[in-house]
Design a protein around this motif. Structure first.
Motif, mmCIF file in Angstrom:
data_model
loop_
_atom_site.group_PDB
_atom_site.id
_atom_site.type_symbol
_atom_site.label_atom_id
_atom_site.label_comp_id
_atom_site.label_asym_id
_atom_site.label_seq_id
_atom_site.Cartn_x
_atom_site.Cartn_y
_atom_site.Cartn_z
ATOM 1 N N TYR A 1 38.891 55.436 31.304
ATOM 2 C CA TYR A 1 39.353 54.469 32.298
ATOM 3 C C TYR A 1 38.352 53.320 32.433
ATOM 4 N N THR B 1 39.165 49.254 31.446
ATOM 5 C CA THR B 1 39.429 48.329 32.553
ATOM 6 C C THR B 1 38.305 47.345 32.849
ATOM 7 N N ARG B 2 37.067 47.631 32.437
ATOM 8 C CA ARG B 2 35.956 46.738 32.787
ATOM 9 C C ARG B 2 36.182 45.324 32.251
ATOM 10 N N GLU C 1 44.468 50.205 35.450
ATOM 11 C CA GLU C 1 43.873 49.598 36.636
ATOM 12 C C GLU C 1 44.641 49.991 37.893
ATOM 13 N N LEU D 1 38.686 43.587 32.184
ATOM 14 C CA LEU D 1 39.612 42.794 32.993
ATOM 15 C C LEU D 1 38.890 41.904 34.002
ATOM 16 N N TYR D 2 37.590 42.139 34.238
ATOM 17 C CA TYR D 2 36.931 41.548 35.393
ATOM 18 C C TYR D 2 36.165 40.251 35.135
ATOM 19 N N SER E 1 45.833 48.387 29.862
ATOM 20 C CA SER E 1 44.676 48.289 30.751
ATOM 21 C C SER E 1 45.104 47.998 32.183
ATOM 22 N N PRO F 1 41.212 39.846 39.336
ATOM 23 C CA PRO F 1 40.491 40.874 40.106
ATOM 24 C C PRO F 1 39.594 40.300 41.198
#
Length: 292
Positions: A12, A16-17, A230, A19-20, A226, A280
């Motif tokens: 996870y 997802t990291r 999230e 995306l930030y 992703s 985000p």
């Protein structure tokens, strides 16, 4: 098998990291805002698999070092494997974050960590105590209510799938009950200043994810998967169970039912053929340690 929750969430975290943040914005912060133009020794609290180290070390002057601390045994093992393949000086310490860290670092950082802490001020003080005079404390943390406001849908009203008022109450009630605050990103400048840091500032990540039906198919699938990880449009558990849990977290029955209905609708309408923009809105707060 590890019983530590985040040891089971490595995939996870990996998925997802990204995306930030945009890499060019991180480079802008390092070189133009923080002006880290000489080698620095960094300590990362709650480092996970070393995500921030992987992102920041290529941007820092040669000779910089990275120390990651995390409670997760599997996370630290993963971090060591990642950095074994990289040409950087890195050390990883597996243990409770409350352990004493000597005052020896130029920069203390954390990423999406303080929101999970029932005692964030105490952790911040430990971060400050680990930094040399004149060094920096830098925290990358979310502000959930801004995050949930930053969706753009095609052919669906935002309010139908993201009831902001209910969510804001839910976040606030959860924070009051547990001390763990998903909105901590907007509070950190206040905390840092109250704890004695100087030149406190806060920036906002400029990353906006666009699920574009005209983009490359492989990239679209990666982004869609992703976004699902999230939490956007995830499949729900039994309605009775979810509503009961939401009521236990501070919502009225009517609010809990409305929240469930909104989440169910998003699950039903969001798929790989959807158009979606999602920001985000991560907050990046920092200040200078001054003991004069």
């Amino acid at each position: 098998m590890s019983e530590y929750y985040w040891d089971s969430k490595i995939e996870y975290l990996r998925n997802t990291r990204w995306l930030y943040y945009n890499d060019d914005y991180l480079e802008f912060l390092v070189k133009n805002v923080w002006k880290l133009n000489a080698p620095v020794n960094i300590v990362d609290y709650g480092c996970g698999y070393g995500y921030l180290g992987v992102k920041l070390l290529p941007l820092l002057p040669e000779g910089s070092t990275y120390t990651g601390i995390d409670k997760g045994e599997d996370l630290i093992k993963e971090a060591r494997e990642v950095f074994d393949k990289l040409p950087y000086s890195a050390e990883f310490i597996q243990g409770d974050i409350d352990m004493f860290v000597h005052r020896q670092y130029d920069v203390a950082i954390c990423h999406a960590f303080l929101l999970h802490m029932a005692n964030p001020r105490m952790i911040l003080q430990k971060m400050i105590d680990s930094v040399l005079d004149g060094g920096r404390v830098i925290c990358f943390e979310p502000h959930w209510i801004a995050n949930t406001a930053n969706y753009g849908f095609d052919e669906i009203q935002h309010s139908e799938v993201v009831p902001l008022g209910i969510l804001q109450k839910l976040y606030e009630e959860s924070a009051k009950d547990s001390g763990k605050d998903g909105n901590i990103g907007m509070k950190l400048p206040i905390f840092l200043s109250q704890l004695g840091l100087r030149n406190v500032e806060c920036r906002v990540s400029d990353k906006v994810n666009f699920l574009d039906q005209n983009m490359d198919a492989a990239e679209k699938d990666r982004l869609f998967q992703s976004l699902k990880e999230e939490g956007i449009g995830q499949e729900l558990e039994d309605s009775v169970k979810v509503v009961e849990q939401l009521v236990q977290r501070g919502l009225s029955v009517e609010e809990a039912q409305a929240q469930y209905a909104a989440e169910l609708k998003l699950f039903q309408v969001f798929d790989s053929d959807s158009w979606l923009t999602y920001a985000p809105n991560m907050k990046i707060s920092f200040g200078t340690v001054s003991r004069e």
